[in-house]
Design a protein around this motif. Structure first.
Motif, PDB file in Angstrom:
ATOM      1  N   TYR A   1       9.044 -59.103 -22.355  1.00  0.00           N
ATOM      2  CA  TYR A   1       8.160 -59.373 -23.602  1.00  0.00           C
ATOM      3  C   TYR A   1       8.637 -59.990 -24.781  1.00  0.00           C
ATOM      4  O   TYR A   1       7.882 -60.196 -25.670  1.00  0.00           O
ATOM      5  N   LEU A   2       9.896 -60.530 -24.764  1.00  0.00           N
ATOM      6  CA  LEU A   2      10.409 -61.269 -25.861  1.00  0.00           C
ATOM      7  C   LEU A   2      10.483 -62.549 -25.471  1.00  0.00           C
ATOM      8  O   LEU A   2      10.521 -63.233 -24.568  1.00  0.00           O
ATOM      9  N   ALA A   3      10.292 -63.259 -26.830  1.00  0.00           N
ATOM     10  CA  ALA A   3      10.040 -64.707 -26.577  1.00  0.00           C
ATOM     11  C   ALA A   3      11.274 -65.494 -26.182  1.00  0.00           C
ATOM     12  O   ALA A   3      11.531 -66.622 -25.959  1.00  0.00           O
ATOM     13  N   GLU A   4      12.381 -64.625 -26.477  1.00  0.00           N
ATOM     14  CA  GLU A   4      13.866 -65.308 -26.081  1.00  0.00           C
ATOM     15  C   GLU A   4      13.940 -65.737 -24.709  1.00  0.00           C
ATOM     16  O   GLU A   4      14.935 -66.377 -24.309  1.00  0.00           O
ATOM     17  N   TYR A   5      13.317 -64.784 -23.736  1.00  0.00           N
ATOM     18  CA  TYR A   5      13.336 -65.072 -22.449  1.00  0.00           C
ATOM     19  C   TYR A   5      12.274 -65.862 -21.829  1.00  0.00           C
ATOM     20  O   TYR A   5      10.994 -65.708 -22.383  1.00  0.00           O
ATOM     21  N   GLU A   6      12.170 -66.551 -20.793  1.00  0.00           N
ATOM     22  CA  GLU A   6      11.340 -67.596 -20.370  1.00  0.00           C
ATOM     23  C   GLU A   6      10.225 -66.862 -19.705  1.00  0.00           C
ATOM     24  O   GLU A   6       9.109 -67.260 -19.525  1.00  0.00           O
ATOM     25  N   ALA A   7      10.271 -65.494 -19.166  1.00  0.00           N
ATOM     26  CA  ALA A   7       9.239 -64.700 -18.585  1.00  0.00           C
ATOM     27  C   ALA A   7       8.029 -64.780 -19.411  1.00  0.00           C
ATOM     28  O   ALA A   7       6.737 -64.707 -19.008  1.00  0.00           O
ATOM     29  N   GLU A   8       8.222 -64.241 -20.759  1.00  0.00           N
ATOM     30  CA  GLU A   8       7.219 -64.373 -21.599  1.00  0.00           C
ATOM     31  C   GLU A   8       6.255 -65.583 -21.670  1.00  0.00           C
ATOM     32  O   GLU A   8       5.026 -65.766 -21.634  1.00  0.00           O
TER      33      GLU A   8
END
Length: 385
Positions: free
Chosen positions: A341-348
């Motif tokens: 759920y964090l923009a730090e990771y690509e999944a979001e």
């Protein structure tokens, strides 16, 4: 294109995506634009002219080769595909299938060398419902005057050429004979483009409205030189566009699954990688199985399209692949847990980028209607035969 040459090209494209395009993604996100130097590199690689016949300066790829190229390119973020895909699929297809010799000679070499094109069908009050189309093309001597607007047009801010659909008859005619297609230079007097819309995802890929204020065009701007064929041309082009979206869905879903798999092997809980947990494995397995099915559908649909029998296959591949991509994106976030759920990771970002594939080039619901209507037509033809 010769298959050996194509295999070498795909190997080169894999390296370019891995070593150049993916590392540049943070810059694309920060600037909300593909860097000009990358666009120039794409031009030098011939990516804008892959489907243009060799006689007009392109590579002359067939449909399966084009679809595989889009799938490989789409392992990187969607903005790169969007930059070139309208040239490659919809506009090039319309010119090849419906353009006059003079129109092909004028425009195909230009789009092959990277003059960006856009495709104007959707309007504020009409999308799939061509009967509600409000943009008009009134006869004016030997030419036409176009008035109206188009909405959600990919690449409109950068485009040099617009393939614009407009009514040449006030009444709605059978077979959408009231709709014609026009080749509109985007610097024509009376053409203006709005600021790019702010979107949920797909940074660097721009959509905007096009306004047509009594745009005067010569008769030579009418695609094919015949009124009433615009909608048929658009639908033929949309088959290629739908294959492109299906290919993009497969390429990006593979990127998501690779990312989820890597995270699952690195992230530990209860003293072991979460990849060892069976419910995580189930999400990975379901994603792989669905992605494999979509890739098989994509290859088959591309082969059928290459033989000219593709409406049902293209719509089915687009429907399944885009829905699959959404499910893989959701699982990718779920496997990441709170980090997803964090923009730090690509999944979001993957989750936001993937959502529009179920809308582009016909929503999933429109695909269902296209599939069902074609099934009924085929059944009726078989029953009569």
């Amino acid at each position: 294109m010769d298959q050996t040459v194509f295999a070498q090209f795909i190997e080169q494209l894999h390296r370019y995506v891995r070593d150049r395009l993916i590392p540049a993604e943070p810059q694309v996100i920060a600037d909300d634009a593909v860097p000009p130097e990358i666009v120039d590199e794409m031009r030098e690689m011939g990516l804008f002219g892959l489907t243009t016949p060799e006689e007009f300066g392109g590579a002359g790829m067939n449909i399966p080769q084009y679809v595989e190229t889009i799938r490989v390119l789409s392992h990187a973020m969607p903005a790169y595909r969007s930059t070139a895909s309208i040239n490659l699929g919809m506009v090039c297809s319309a010119l090849k299938n419906g353009g006059t010799n003079a129109q092909k000679a004028e425009w195909l070499p230009r789009i092959a060398t990277g003059e960006i094109a856009c495709f104007g069908l959707t309007e504020p009050g009409s999308g799939s419902d061509s009967a509600a189309m409000a943009t008009t093309a009134k006869a004016d001597g030997d030419g036409y005057i176009l008035t109206g607007s188009k909405r959600y047009i990919t690449n409109a801010p950068q485009a040099k050429l617009g393939l614009i659909m407009a009514r040449t008859h006030a009444e709605t005619l059978p077979g959408n004979g009231h709709v014609s297609a026009f080749l509109v230079p985007m610097d024509s007097p009376g053409v203006s483009v709005s600021k790019p819309d702010r979107k949920m995802g797909q940074a660097g890929s721009h959509i905007a409205d096009i306004y047509l204020d009594e745009v005067k065009l010569p008769g030579a701007a009418l695609l094919g030189g015949v009124e009433g064929r615009g909608f048929a041309t658009a639908m033929q082009s949309l088959d290629n566009g739908r294959l492109s979206v299906a290919a993009a869905s497969c390429g990006y879903a593979r990127r998501m699954l690779d990312t989820a798999l890597r995270y699952a092997t690195e992230r530990k809980a209860f003293g072991e990688p979460i990849a060892g947990f069976q419910l995580i494995q189930a999400m990975l397995a379901d994603s792989e199985a669905e992605l494999y099915a979509a890739e098989c559908m994509l290859k088959d649909a591309a082969e059928r399209a290459n033989q000219g029998k593709a409406i049902l296959a293209c719509a089915s591949a687009k429907l399944f692949a885009s829905e699959m991509c959404g499910r893989v994106a959701d699982r990718c976030v779920q496997i990441h847990g709170g980090a997803g759920y964090l923009a730090e990771y690509e999944a979001e970002r993957f989750y936001r980028d993937a959502r529009v594939y179920r809308i582009y080039e016909g929503t999933s619901q429109i695909m269902q209607l296209v599939i069902a209507k074609q099934m009924l037509r085929d059944f009726a033809a078989g029953a009569q035969g």
